[in-house]
Design a protein around this motif. Structure first.
Motif, short mmCIF file in Angstrom:
data_model
loop_
_atom_site.label_atom_id
_atom_site.label_comp_id
_atom_site.label_asym_id
_atom_site.label_seq_id
_atom_site.Cartn_x
_atom_site.Cartn_y
_atom_site.Cartn_z
N LEU A 357 1.32 -1.53 -0.45
CA LEU A 357 -0.23 0.05 0.05
C LEU A 357 0.71 1.11 -0.09
O LEU A 357 0.47 2.07 -0.61
N LEU A 363 -4.47 -2.43 -1.83
CA LEU A 363 -4.45 -3.71 -1.38
C LEU A 363 -4.63 -4.98 -1.31
O LEU A 363 -5.09 -5.98 -0.83
N TRP A 367 -4.42 -8.28 0.98
CA TRP A 367 -5.64 -9.68 0.66
C TRP A 367 -5.04 -10.40 0.65
O TRP A 367 -4.95 -11.89 1.35
#
Length: 447
Positions: A357, A363, A367
């Motif tokens: 990030l 993101l 994840w």
């Protein structure tokens, strides 16, 4: 190169330099298990010292044999369903040529196999710190056998094996944040929830009996960890291993300082146990992340891990689970921190082009890391709890209360760590002088 002409990729050939480097790294990782034994052995009470040492040393024996027989095949053989590997040539390490290379690398398969063996050995040994003072040695040996087979080998395939689901998803784990530390930390939590607390938990003082032994163990772990981390790139051809080496040192230093600062603010003193524990927390956190972050990122990762792990070790008193030597607080929490922070600090210029990030990657990588962390944590915790439950209901997992109180070393190993009978003091006789000693020897001969 003239336009329109594409050269075939060069076929890897055996590199004596990389092979020698990896053999040295394998030896460094091996010395970590005795280092862990000293680290844990110094942290327990004197009556449990030998048992703690043996719980690490027995892993050197059991896991080595399992790895040769079928473990390497299960972890790194041909993929089956993205969950497990298997190659008949790897069973017994019997179908491997002396100079047969690990696919895509310049080192022999034998070298890769022995390097990964050392990871397989230390991972179950890490669990033992949570179980100090109260587990039968025979039950522990059986647990290691089953856990390595049903948990470690499959998880290693998920994370590092070609075709493993986490590997294909793009979960980054340079040297074992998920496969080693989260795996072991979650297993420790699962087992202690089954077997319960030590006699006297939260009532009796359970202080380390030898802080010098703890510091010696921590030093050996720090030293061996360079092989653990830098060696995981399997060569020295592009500088990524060197980046990992630097980040290992940097993050460990930052974590140790952060832990000590937290201790000073929270408790008013900088302890040797805190220094050792902080260093290990930094080593754990940088293990998955050090190949993807910069040295500045490594400082941040180490500092965050140092503070959060120092806070986490106290959770056992709040929630009532008896994690004897803070395996959950350091290895599980540190592994989770290091794995997830890849989603923030990955630069895209290290082991892969994946960016976190803070480097414009959004993101996406976070994840992926969450998926890997969550799956390994849940599987290891549940599977380990089931194994502990089954062992406890069959041969029994714990020693008796009397044995625990009197000392597990004497009961399980018929030995004690220190023999004070001839150390002088009290009513013990003084040592004889040279004249008296010679006379005594003459009498023995005459007799």
């Amino acid at each position: 190169m003239p336009p329109g002409i594409t050269l075939a990729a060069a076929t890897p050939t055996l590199s004596a330099a990389n092979t020698g480097f990896m053999l040295i790294c394998s030896a460094l990782v091996m010395i970590m298990t005795p280092g862990l034994a000293f680290f844990y052995g110094g942290m327990v009470r004197v009556k449990s010292t030998l048992n703690m040492l043996m719980m690490s040393f027995i892993s050197l024996g059991i896991v080595t044999i399992l790895w040769v027989l079928y473990g390497f095949s299960a972890a790194f053989g041909t993929d089956h369903g993205s969950l497990i590997g298997w190659s008949s040539d790897y069973v017994g390490l019997s179908g491997i040529g002396l100079t047969q290379l690990w696919d895509g690398y310049t080192i022999p398969i034998y070298v890769f196999a022995v390097f990964q063996l050392m990871f397989a050995i230390i991972t179950p040994a890490l669990i033992s710190g949570a179980l100090a003072d109260r587990v039968k040695f025979s039950a522990w040996a059986l647990f290691i056998t089953l856990w390595a087979t049903l948990v470690y080998f499959p998880v290693a395939h998920w994370v590092w094996g070609t075709g493993g689901w986490a590997f294909d998803l793009g979960v980054i784990d340079f040297a074992g944040g998920t496969a080693v530390h989260i795996n072991a930390g979650a297993a420790a939590l699962g087992v202690i929830l089954v077997i319960g607390k030590r006699v006297g938990f939260k009532k009796d003082p359970m202080r380390p009996h030898s802080l010098p032994l703890v510091m010696l163990g921590a030093g050996l772990l720090w030293f061996g960890w360079f092989g653990f981390n830098a060696g995981s790139w399997l060569g020295n051809d592009d500088g990524v291993g060197a980046l990992m080496f630097v980040n290992t040192q940097v993050a460990t230093a930052a974590a140790m300082l952060a832990w000590l600062i937290y201790e000073k603010i929270r408790h008013g003193a900088c302890t040797t146990l805190g220094a050792a524990s902080g260093a290990v927390a930094g080593l754990v956190a940088i293990t998955p992340s050090g190949g993807s972050c910069s040295p500045l990122g490594a400082i941040a990762i180490g500092a965050i891990a140092g503070v959060l792990c120092a806070m986490a070790v106290g959770l056992k008193y709040r929630f009532g689970y008896d994690d004897s030597l803070d395996v959950v607080g350091v290895h599980l929490v540190g592994g989770v921190i290091g794995s997830l922070l890849i989603g923030f600090f990955a630069t895209g210029g290290g082991q892969s082009d994946a960016k976190g990030l803070f480097y414009g990657g959004g993101l996406t990588q976070l994840w992926k890391q969450l998926a890997g962390v969550g799956a390994v944590l849940a599987y290891s915790l549940i599977a380990s709890a089931i194994l502990a439950f089954l062992i406890d209901r069959t041969i029994g997992m714990r020693v008796s209360e009397d044995a625990e109180v009197s000392g597990i070393d004497q009961v399980e190993h018929a030995e004690t760590a220190y023999d004070f009978s001839g150390a002088g003091g009290g009513t013990a006789p003084r040592s004889a002088g040279p004249v008296q000693e010679a006379a005594a020897q003459t009498k023995k001969v005459d007799a």
